[in-house]
Write a protein that holds these residues in place. Sequence first.
Motif, PDB file in Angstrom:
ATOM      1  N   ALA A 293      -2.564 -44.804 -89.754  1.00  0.00           N
ATOM      2  CA  ALA A 293      -1.739 -44.483 -90.925  1.00  0.00           C
ATOM      3  C   ALA A 293      -0.256 -44.606 -90.586  1.00  0.00           C
ATOM      4  O   ALA A 293       0.553 -45.062 -91.402  1.00  0.00           O
ATOM      5  CB  ALA A 293      -2.063 -43.077 -91.431  1.00  0.00           C
TER       6      ALA A 293
ATOM      7  N   LYS B  24       1.990 -47.025 -93.077  1.00  0.00           N
ATOM      8  CA  LYS B  24       2.729 -46.373 -94.168  1.00  0.00           C
ATOM      9  C   LYS B  24       4.158 -46.042 -93.761  1.00  0.00           C
ATOM     10  O   LYS B  24       4.400 -45.565 -92.643  1.00  0.00           O
ATOM     11  CB  LYS B  24       2.014 -45.066 -94.566  1.00  0.00           C
ATOM     12  N   TYR B  25       5.078 -46.243 -94.689  1.00  0.00           N
ATOM     13  CA  TYR B  25       6.466 -45.792 -94.474  1.00  0.00           C
ATOM     14  C   TYR B  25       6.515 -44.270 -94.548  1.00  0.00           C
ATOM     15  O   TYR B  25       5.638 -43.630 -95.132  1.00  0.00           O
ATOM     16  CB  TYR B  25       7.376 -46.377 -95.561  1.00  0.00           C
TER      17      TYR B  25
ATOM     18  N   LEU C  18       4.632 -40.637 -95.112  1.00  0.00           N
ATOM     19  CA  LEU C  18       3.215 -40.685 -94.714  1.00  0.00           C
ATOM     20  C   LEU C  18       3.051 -41.213 -93.289  1.00  0.00           C
ATOM     21  O   LEU C  18       2.065 -40.912 -92.631  1.00  0.00           O
ATOM     22  CB  LEU C  18       2.415 -41.578 -95.666  1.00  0.00           C
TER      23      LEU C  18
ATOM     24  N   ARG D 107       5.836 -46.780 -90.528  1.00  0.00           N
ATOM     25  CA  ARG D 107       5.903 -48.242 -90.605  1.00  0.00           C
ATOM     26  C   ARG D 107       7.342 -48.706 -90.442  1.00  0.00           C
ATOM     27  O   ARG D 107       8.256 -48.113 -91.001  1.00  0.00           O
ATOM     28  CB  ARG D 107       5.329 -48.706 -91.961  1.00  0.00           C
TER      29      ARG D 107
ATOM     30  N   ASN E 246       3.836 -47.712-100.188  1.00  0.00           N
ATOM     31  CA  ASN E 246       2.762 -46.840 -99.703  1.00  0.00           C
ATOM     32  C   ASN E 246       1.606 -46.759-100.679  1.00  0.00           C
ATOM     33  O   ASN E 246       0.454 -46.627-100.260  1.00  0.00           O
ATOM     34  CB  ASN E 246       3.292 -45.429 -99.409  1.00  0.00           C
ATOM     35  N   ARG E 247       1.891 -46.821-101.981  1.00  0.00           N
ATOM     36  CA  ARG E 247       0.756 -46.736-102.910  1.00  0.00           C
ATOM     37  C   ARG E 247       0.227 -48.108-103.321  1.00  0.00           C
ATOM     38  O   ARG E 247      -0.887 -48.232-103.817  1.00  0.00           O
ATOM     39  CB  ARG E 247       1.076 -45.849-104.114  1.00  0.00           C
TER      40      ARG E 247
ATOM     41  N   THR F 249      -0.237 -50.629-101.207  1.00  0.00           N
ATOM     42  CA  THR F 249      -1.058 -51.177-100.124  1.00  0.00           C
ATOM     43  C   THR F 249      -2.071 -50.119 -99.686  1.00  0.00           C
ATOM     44  O   THR F 249      -1.819 -48.920 -99.816  1.00  0.00           O
ATOM     45  CB  THR F 249      -0.177 -51.574 -98.920  1.00  0.00           C
TER      46      THR F 249
ATOM     47  N   GLY G 121      -2.360 -40.908 -95.786  1.00  0.00           N
ATOM     48  CA  GLY G 121      -2.051 -42.302 -95.481  1.00  0.00           C
ATOM     49  C   GLY G 121      -3.302 -43.135 -95.264  1.00  0.00           C
ATOM     50  O   GLY G 121      -3.225 -44.352 -95.277  1.00  0.00           O
TER      51      GLY G 121
ATOM     52  N   ASP H  21      -6.266 -44.475 -97.061  1.00  0.00           N
ATOM     53  CA  ASP H  21      -6.653 -44.593 -98.468  1.00  0.00           C
ATOM     54  C   ASP H  21      -8.154 -44.683 -98.658  1.00  0.00           C
ATOM     55  O   ASP H  21      -8.661 -44.394 -99.738  1.00  0.00           O
ATOM     56  CB  ASP H  21      -6.010 -45.845 -99.071  1.00  0.00           C
TER      57      ASP H  21
END
Length: 255
Positions: A105, A109-110, A113, A116, A139-140, A142, A165, A167
């Motif tokens: 995660a 994720k940036y 979360l 990245r 984040n949402r 991807t 993070g 999903d």
Amino acid sequence: HLRFLADRLRAGETVFCGWSALTDPLAAEAMARTGFDAVCLDMQHGFHDVQSLRGGLTGIVAAGASPVLRVPFGGLPEVGRGLDLGFEVVICPMIDSESDAIAFARAAKYPPLGGRSWGPARAMMLTGSSKEAFLQTANRRTLAFAMVETREALGQLDRILAVEGIDGVFVGPSDLSISLAQGTSIGPGVEGLAEAIKMVAQRAAAHGRIAGAFAQTREDALAYAAAGYRFIATGPDLQLLAAAAADLIRSLRNP
Ligand code: 3PY
Ligand code: MG
């Protein structure tokens, strides 16, 4: 394409994802043109490398499907590279523990979360967004799918699913069968596999996560859909080519 795979999956749609091992971009594009919602380029057991991802992704997007990437075992650097190129979904093999899931995660994720690192030049061309808009939606938009394919992963499933993070989870039935059988057997007949596959979908739903799985056959794909799986991948291009060729030559030899 009009909608991102993340939106479609969160809306409860069942999506079918073709699978590409072959690095010629036309192989992935051909699958995307048939009506598959998405196509996955496989760096773990397929032949893809960072170079072949670029052309493969272009073909998938040109055909109106969503690009999906499976990184190699331990492939955290490839997670960020893939997302920077514009892959919408990243599948990471062998996530066996909560700490594996946190590391995945973090790569995908940036903040807040994850961690990245910035550099999505190609992905921003595809989304057509400003830096700010990209950062706020990435984040949402991807999806990070943790592969559940060992006995250890089943034991930590709730903790893996609870990691912010992550999903969704993606079942690898071949490795899961080997792990459950302690290396003595592989395949759908292994004791406990069918129950585990049902259980993963239920636990994912309980955590509000997406359940995905790799289907070896059409029958498996339909059974997974009935069990609550919403992201179903199937049909590696190389196997489809070999199976169609085998049928053709058999029918020519025995008309
Ligand atoms: C498995 O079945 O182990 C897989 O990784 C499917 O891709
Ligand atoms: Mg596997």
